[in-house]
Scaffold this motif. Sequence first.
Motif, mmCIF file in Angstrom:
data_model
loop_
_atom_site.group_PDB
_atom_site.id
_atom_site.type_symbol
_atom_site.label_atom_id
_atom_site.label_comp_id
_atom_site.label_asym_id
_atom_site.label_seq_id
_atom_site.Cartn_x
_atom_site.Cartn_y
_atom_site.Cartn_z
ATOM 1 N N TYR A 179 39.766 40.414 44.075
ATOM 2 C CA TYR A 179 38.993 39.169 43.961
ATOM 3 C C TYR A 179 39.316 38.451 42.655
ATOM 4 C CZ TYR A 179 35.061 36.047 43.286
ATOM 5 O OH TYR A 179 34.301 34.944 43.046
ATOM 6 N N ASN A 180 39.350 39.177 41.552
ATOM 7 C CA ASN A 180 39.612 38.551 40.256
ATOM 8 C C ASN A 180 41.015 37.978 40.182
ATOM 9 O OD1 ASN A 180 37.068 39.048 39.265
ATOM 10 N ND2 ASN A 180 37.634 41.022 38.387
ATOM 11 N N THR A 223 40.114 28.972 34.813
ATOM 12 C CA THR A 223 38.906 29.740 34.479
ATOM 13 C C THR A 223 38.343 29.363 33.122
ATOM 14 O OG1 THR A 223 40.262 31.507 33.566
ATOM 15 C CG2 THR A 223 39.597 31.701 35.874
ATOM 16 N N ALA A 281 37.172 44.378 43.597
ATOM 17 C CA ALA A 281 36.909 43.489 42.463
ATOM 18 C C ALA A 281 38.206 43.013 41.825
ATOM 19 C CB ALA A 281 36.042 44.204 41.434
ATOM 20 N N TYR A 309 41.014 34.819 42.305
ATOM 21 C CA TYR A 309 40.216 33.765 41.676
ATOM 22 C C TYR A 309 40.961 33.143 40.504
ATOM 23 C CZ TYR A 309 36.299 31.360 39.517
ATOM 24 O OH TYR A 309 35.487 30.410 38.979
ATOM 25 N N SER A 310 41.643 33.951 39.721
ATOM 26 C CA SER A 310 42.329 33.434 38.541
ATOM 27 C C SER A 310 43.589 32.656 38.906
ATOM 28 C CB SER A 310 42.667 34.569 37.577
ATOM 29 O OG SER A 310 43.614 35.433 38.157
#
Length: 56
Positions: A41-42, A51, A38, A45-46
Amino acid sequence: MHELDVEPIIRMSVPRLQAFFGLVQTFILEWLIGALIAAIYNISYSKGEDTTQNYF
């Protein structure tokens, strides 16, 4: 285990307390692996997108 001899590494008589601690350790390890996935992934993604966008 087809044709694979696992007798040297598998025990059939395991004390209940040892089995309990093994289950607890398994859940802790799985939680840590999930948290790591996680976090990766975060972070990815950021970095790629803004965001703060509102999608609705």
